[in-house]
Design a protein around this motif. Structure first.
Motif, mmCIF file in Angstrom:
data_model
loop_
_atom_site.group_PDB
_atom_site.id
_atom_site.type_symbol
_atom_site.label_atom_id
_atom_site.label_comp_id
_atom_site.label_asym_id
_atom_site.label_seq_id
_atom_site.Cartn_x
_atom_site.Cartn_y
_atom_site.Cartn_z
ATOM 1 N N ASP A 19 0.845 -1.517 -0.486
ATOM 2 C CA ASP A 19 0.207 -0.136 -0.218
ATOM 3 C C ASP A 19 0.928 1.208 -0.247
ATOM 4 N N ARG A 20 2.162 1.086 -0.074
ATOM 5 C CA ARG A 20 3.054 1.982 0.444
ATOM 6 C C ARG A 20 4.018 2.264 -0.635
ATOM 7 N N PRO A 21 4.265 2.160 -2.086
ATOM 8 C CA PRO A 21 5.245 1.203 -3.129
ATOM 9 C C PRO A 21 6.222 2.295 -2.663
ATOM 10 N N ARG A 22 7.947 2.071 -2.926
ATOM 11 C CA ARG A 22 9.017 2.830 -2.253
ATOM 12 C C ARG A 22 8.515 4.061 -3.282
ATOM 13 N N GLY A 23 9.565 4.952 -2.235
ATOM 14 C CA GLY A 23 9.678 5.975 -3.209
ATOM 15 C C GLY A 23 8.463 7.099 -2.862
ATOM 16 N N THR A 24 7.541 6.626 -1.987
ATOM 17 C CA THR A 24 6.024 6.763 -1.469
ATOM 18 C C THR A 24 6.856 8.139 -0.475
ATOM 19 N N ALA A 25 6.424 9.336 -0.499
ATOM 20 C CA ALA A 25 6.486 9.797 0.593
ATOM 21 C C ALA A 25 5.830 9.554 2.316
ATOM 22 N N HIS A 26 5.856 9.108 3.005
ATOM 23 C CA HIS A 26 5.191 8.992 4.671
ATOM 24 C C HIS A 26 3.719 9.664 4.450
ATOM 25 N N PRO A 27 2.521 9.481 4.829
ATOM 26 C CA PRO A 27 1.811 10.222 4.580
ATOM 27 C C PRO A 27 1.118 11.011 6.299
ATOM 28 N N ARG A 28 2.050 11.548 7.223
ATOM 29 C CA ARG A 28 1.969 11.515 7.985
ATOM 30 C C ARG A 28 3.261 12.905 8.316
ATOM 31 N N TYR A 29 4.578 11.722 7.555
ATOM 32 C CA TYR A 29 5.857 12.743 7.425
ATOM 33 C C TYR A 29 6.112 12.714 5.613
ATOM 34 N N GLN A 30 5.868 13.828 5.822
ATOM 35 C CA GLN A 30 6.015 13.681 4.050
ATOM 36 C C GLN A 30 8.024 13.809 3.371
ATOM 37 N N GLU A 31 8.423 14.476 4.138
ATOM 38 C CA GLU A 31 10.017 14.709 4.263
ATOM 39 C C GLU A 31 10.765 12.795 4.626
ATOM 40 N N VAL A 32 10.265 12.362 5.089
ATOM 41 C CA VAL A 32 10.942 10.934 5.104
ATOM 42 C C VAL A 32 9.882 9.854 3.847
ATOM 43 N N VAL A 33 10.544 9.334 3.237
ATOM 44 C CA VAL A 33 10.073 8.668 1.935
ATOM 45 C C VAL A 33 10.431 7.019 1.601
ATOM 46 N N TYR A 34 9.748 6.206 1.980
ATOM 47 C CA TYR A 34 9.791 5.135 1.669
ATOM 48 C C TYR A 34 10.925 4.485 1.385
ATOM 49 N N PRO A 35 11.444 3.896 1.465
ATOM 50 C CA PRO A 35 13.145 3.426 1.113
ATOM 51 C C PRO A 35 12.833 1.665 0.225
ATOM 52 N N LEU A 36 11.721 0.819 0.834
ATOM 53 C CA LEU A 36 11.582 -0.382 -0.462
ATOM 54 C C LEU A 36 10.005 0.053 -0.081
ATOM 55 N N ASP A 37 9.401 -1.231 -1.154
ATOM 56 C CA ASP A 37 8.188 -1.611 -0.264
ATOM 57 C C ASP A 37 7.635 -1.970 0.228
ATOM 58 N N HIS A 38 6.298 -1.388 1.018
ATOM 59 C CA HIS A 38 5.925 -1.763 2.681
ATOM 60 C C HIS A 38 4.335 -2.055 1.978
ATOM 61 N N GLY A 39 4.121 -2.718 2.576
ATOM 62 C CA GLY A 39 3.241 -3.369 2.806
ATOM 63 C C GLY A 39 2.027 -4.383 3.976
ATOM 64 N N TYR A 40 1.210 -4.728 3.961
ATOM 65 C CA TYR A 40 0.766 -5.944 4.714
ATOM 66 C C TYR A 40 0.613 -7.107 4.909
ATOM 67 N N LEU A 41 0.625 -8.484 5.340
ATOM 68 C CA LEU A 41 -0.406 -9.150 5.517
ATOM 69 C C LEU A 41 -1.392 -9.432 4.516
ATOM 70 N N ARG A 42 -2.246 -10.149 3.779
ATOM 71 C CA ARG A 42 -3.717 -9.850 4.354
ATOM 72 C C ARG A 42 -4.231 -10.960 5.212
ATOM 73 N N GLY A 43 -5.354 -10.845 6.152
ATOM 74 C CA GLY A 43 -5.769 -11.711 6.414
ATOM 75 C C GLY A 43 -5.074 -11.821 7.914
ATOM 76 N N THR A 44 -4.683 -10.804 7.766
ATOM 77 C CA THR A 44 -3.099 -11.234 9.491
ATOM 78 C C THR A 44 -3.993 -10.338 10.044
ATOM 79 N N THR A 45 -3.026 -10.350 11.935
ATOM 80 C CA THR A 45 -3.338 -9.020 12.773
ATOM 81 C C THR A 45 -2.327 -8.841 13.367
ATOM 82 N N GLY A 46 -1.508 -7.403 13.338
ATOM 83 C CA GLY A 46 -0.069 -6.905 14.131
ATOM 84 C C GLY A 46 -0.872 -6.700 14.802
#
Length: 113
Positions: A19-46
């Motif tokens: 849900d946040r591909p590499r190069g995407t700015a963090h939604p709350r901290y626009q100056e911080v960019v995701y260096p890797l693809d980030h997401g989650y495992l569907r059907g799990t709970t963290g």
């Protein structure tokens, strides 16, 4: 079942949603960019009630290479973030990304045995 074997099973039986591909700015901290693809495992709970977080790297086929353990005082939660298909330098990028968010993370690398 050993910890990393259990994570392998979660990854094997879940869809990875990026849900946040590499190069995407963090939604709350626009100056911080995701260096890797980030997401989650569907059907799990963290720890935060959402899907288990995943940082996905470019070392295709490497599988679960480690985890980042986080404690976020602001959100009052602790989580495990899976490092999937990450080269060693990518695992460090994920750790640095969390540090830039003020969360930090303890890297636990999978040891081959």
């Amino acid at each position: 079942m050993e910890f990393f074997e259990a994570l392998d099973e979660l990854v094997r039986t879940s869809d990875v949603v990026v849900d946040r591909p590499r190069g995407t700015a963090h939604p709350r901290y626009q100056e911080v960019v995701y260096p890797l693809d980030h997401g989650y495992l569907r059907g799990t709970t963290g720890g935060d009630g959402n899907g288990v977080d995943v940082f996905a790297g470019t070392a295709r086929g490497a599988g679960v290479v480690g985890v980042l353990l986080t404690a976020d005082v602001g959100k009052r939660d602790a989580e495990v973030k899976i490092l999937l298909d990450c080269a060693p330098d990518e695992a460090e990028l994920a750790r640095e990304f969390l540090a830039a968010l003020g969360i930090g993370g303890h890297l636990v690398e999978r040891v081959s045995g």
